[in-house]
Design a protein around this motif. Sequence first.
Motif, PDB file in Angstrom:
ATOM      1  N   VAL A   1       0.850  -1.149   0.097  1.00  0.00           N
ATOM      2  CA  VAL A   1      -0.124  -0.136   0.210  1.00  0.00           C
ATOM      3  C   VAL A   1       0.938   1.322   0.043  1.00  0.00           C
ATOM      4  O   VAL A   1       0.428   2.218  -0.587  1.00  0.00           O
ATOM      5  N   SER A   2       1.739   1.048   0.677  1.00  0.00           N
ATOM      6  CA  SER A   2       3.135   2.418   0.716  1.00  0.00           C
ATOM      7  C   SER A   2       3.515   2.614  -0.852  1.00  0.00           C
ATOM      8  O   SER A   2       3.698   3.892  -1.091  1.00  0.00           O
ATOM      9  N   GLU A   3       3.602   1.702  -1.509  1.00  0.00           N
ATOM     10  CA  GLU A   3       4.162   2.192  -3.104  1.00  0.00           C
ATOM     11  C   GLU A   3       2.982   2.560  -3.872  1.00  0.00           C
ATOM     12  O   GLU A   3       3.379   3.480  -4.508  1.00  0.00           O
ATOM     13  N   MET A   4       1.721   2.109  -3.687  1.00  0.00           N
ATOM     14  CA  MET A   4       0.478   2.603  -4.366  1.00  0.00           C
ATOM     15  C   MET A   4       0.579   3.961  -3.897  1.00  0.00           C
ATOM     16  O   MET A   4       0.083   5.187  -4.465  1.00  0.00           O
ATOM     17  N   LEU A   5       0.885   4.457  -2.568  1.00  0.00           N
ATOM     18  CA  LEU A   5       0.577   5.739  -1.959  1.00  0.00           C
ATOM     19  C   LEU A   5       1.618   6.872  -2.661  1.00  0.00           C
ATOM     20  O   LEU A   5       1.118   7.858  -2.768  1.00  0.00           O
ATOM     21  N   ARG A   6       2.892   6.116  -2.673  1.00  0.00           N
ATOM     22  CA  ARG A   6       3.839   6.963  -3.316  1.00  0.00           C
ATOM     23  C   ARG A   6       3.342   7.456  -4.895  1.00  0.00           C
ATOM     24  O   ARG A   6       3.488   8.635  -5.112  1.00  0.00           O
ATOM     25  N   GLU A   7       3.041   6.626  -5.415  1.00  0.00           N
ATOM     26  CA  GLU A   7       2.385   6.761  -7.024  1.00  0.00           C
ATOM     27  C   GLU A   7       1.450   8.044  -6.973  1.00  0.00           C
ATOM     28  O   GLU A   7       1.276   8.745  -7.629  1.00  0.00           O
ATOM     29  N   ARG A   8       0.486   7.770  -5.842  1.00  0.00           N
ATOM     30  CA  ARG A   8      -0.679   9.002  -5.745  1.00  0.00           C
ATOM     31  C   ARG A   8      -0.063  10.182  -5.363  1.00  0.00           C
ATOM     32  O   ARG A   8      -0.441  11.296  -5.862  1.00  0.00           O
ATOM     33  N   LEU A   9       0.750  10.398  -4.299  1.00  0.00           N
ATOM     34  CA  LEU A   9       1.471  11.529  -3.963  1.00  0.00           C
ATOM     35  C   LEU A   9       2.406  12.050  -5.121  1.00  0.00           C
ATOM     36  O   LEU A   9       2.248  13.517  -5.190  1.00  0.00           O
ATOM     37  N   GLN A  10       2.854  11.360  -6.077  1.00  0.00           N
ATOM     38  CA  GLN A  10       3.690  12.080  -6.960  1.00  0.00           C
ATOM     39  C   GLN A  10       3.078  12.604  -7.982  1.00  0.00           C
ATOM     40  O   GLN A  10       3.493  13.618  -8.836  1.00  0.00           O
ATOM     41  N   THR A  11       1.473  12.551  -7.983  1.00  0.00           N
ATOM     42  CA  THR A  11       0.806  13.164  -9.088  1.00  0.00           C
ATOM     43  C   THR A  11       0.396  14.543  -8.381  1.00  0.00           C
ATOM     44  O   THR A  11      -0.378  15.384  -9.215  1.00  0.00           O
ATOM     45  N   MET A  12       0.372  14.647  -7.151  1.00  0.00           N
ATOM     46  CA  MET A  12      -0.153  16.052  -6.733  1.00  0.00           C
ATOM     47  C   MET A  12       0.722  17.090  -6.726  1.00  0.00           C
ATOM     48  O   MET A  12       1.785  17.015  -6.552  1.00  0.00           O
ATOM     49  N   SER A  13       0.157  18.383  -6.751  1.00  0.00           N
ATOM     50  CA  SER A  13       0.745  19.573  -6.784  1.00  0.00           C
ATOM     51  C   SER A  13       1.288  19.838  -5.100  1.00  0.00           C
ATOM     52  O   SER A  13       0.723  19.425  -4.329  1.00  0.00           O
ATOM     53  N   GLN A  14       2.357  20.887  -4.961  1.00  0.00           N
ATOM     54  CA  GLN A  14       2.929  21.305  -3.820  1.00  0.00           C
ATOM     55  C   GLN A  14       1.477  21.931  -3.029  1.00  0.00           C
ATOM     56  O   GLN A  14       1.367  21.300  -1.771  1.00  0.00           O
ATOM     57  N   GLN A  15       0.660  22.630  -3.412  1.00  0.00           N
ATOM     58  CA  GLN A  15      -0.343  23.253  -2.761  1.00  0.00           C
ATOM     59  C   GLN A  15      -1.455  22.027  -2.189  1.00  0.00           C
ATOM     60  O   GLN A  15      -1.742  21.981  -1.171  1.00  0.00           O
ATOM     61  N   GLU A  16      -1.693  20.904  -3.152  1.00  0.00           N
ATOM     62  CA  GLU A  16      -2.311  19.775  -2.502  1.00  0.00           C
ATOM     63  C   GLU A  16      -1.637  19.058  -1.614  1.00  0.00           C
ATOM     64  O   GLU A  16      -2.306  18.691  -0.594  1.00  0.00           O
ATOM     65  N   LEU A  17      -0.291  18.681  -1.594  1.00  0.00           N
ATOM     66  CA  LEU A  17       0.380  17.970  -0.641  1.00  0.00           C
ATOM     67  C   LEU A  17       0.309  18.860   0.541  1.00  0.00           C
ATOM     68  O   LEU A  17       0.257  18.058   1.807  1.00  0.00           O
ATOM     69  N   ASP A  18       0.342  19.984   0.803  1.00  0.00           N
ATOM     70  CA  ASP A  18       0.538  21.120   1.928  1.00  0.00           C
ATOM     71  C   ASP A  18      -0.968  21.017   2.569  1.00  0.00           C
ATOM     72  O   ASP A  18      -1.111  21.092   3.772  1.00  0.00           O
ATOM     73  N   SER A  19      -1.917  20.527   1.830  1.00  0.00           N
ATOM     74  CA  SER A  19      -3.461  20.739   2.461  1.00  0.00           C
ATOM     75  C   SER A  19      -3.868  19.173   2.908  1.00  0.00           C
ATOM     76  O   SER A  19      -4.703  18.951   3.835  1.00  0.00           O
ATOM     77  N   LEU A  20      -2.713  18.236   2.879  1.00  0.00           N
ATOM     78  CA  LEU A  20      -3.195  16.724   3.183  1.00  0.00           C
ATOM     79  C   LEU A  20      -3.030  16.667   4.657  1.00  0.00           C
ATOM     80  O   LEU A  20      -1.976  17.168   5.400  1.00  0.00           O
ATOM     81  N   CYS A  21      -3.942  15.590   5.555  1.00  0.00           N
ATOM     82  CA  CYS A  21      -3.513  15.185   6.581  1.00  0.00           C
ATOM     83  C   CYS A  21      -3.709  13.572   6.543  1.00  0.00           C
ATOM     84  O   CYS A  21      -4.599  13.007   5.908  1.00  0.00           O
ATOM     85  N   PHE A  22      -2.607  13.067   6.935  1.00  0.00           N
ATOM     86  CA  PHE A  22      -2.590  11.510   6.942  1.00  0.00           C
ATOM     87  C   PHE A  22      -3.111  10.943   8.473  1.00  0.00           C
ATOM     88  O   PHE A  22      -2.521  11.431   9.445  1.00  0.00           O
ATOM     89  N   TYR A  23      -3.834   9.915   8.431  1.00  0.00           N
ATOM     90  CA  TYR A  23      -4.197   9.228   9.598  1.00  0.00           C
ATOM     91  C   TYR A  23      -3.985   7.467   9.362  1.00  0.00           C
ATOM     92  O   TYR A  23      -4.551   7.073   8.506  1.00  0.00           O
TER      93      TYR A  23
END
Length: 138
Positions: A54-76
């Motif tokens: 699942v961590s590999e799949m997560l990395r692929e998803r995060l690589q597609t996001m802009s910095q603005q999108e990344l800055d707004s994320l919250c992980f649980y």
Amino acid sequence: MARDLGGEKNTASRAEMFIGARTEERLYFLDECAAIADCHIATDDGSRGYKGFVSEMLRERLQTMSQQELDSLCFYNCGPEPMVHAAVAVQKEFCRDDQIHNAIDYMTKCGVGICGACNAPDGRRLCVDGPFLSNSPN
């Protein structure tokens, strides 16, 4: 949490869940999760969804996001220790520590902080300091 943070009521901020298991038979509550979040499923053996961790799949998803999108994320993150640590390592590549919260499946016995069975490596106790612990003990 996904329902409380947007979920089905606000599709503009719909949560995403990254769900991983060894095999399809070990996946639970998928219908309930899909009702409130966009679900990304990974199985180690490829029997359902992404083949791999699942961590590999997560990395692929995060690589597609802009910095603005990344800055707004919250992980649980919730699950066994190796999986949570792998997810945190990926999340730290893209996001700040204060965006990451964890609930590792440590064995809980007494539930009131006396026995120490659910101690995290830094001494925090899941039963009284959790269930989600920030990535840093502050």
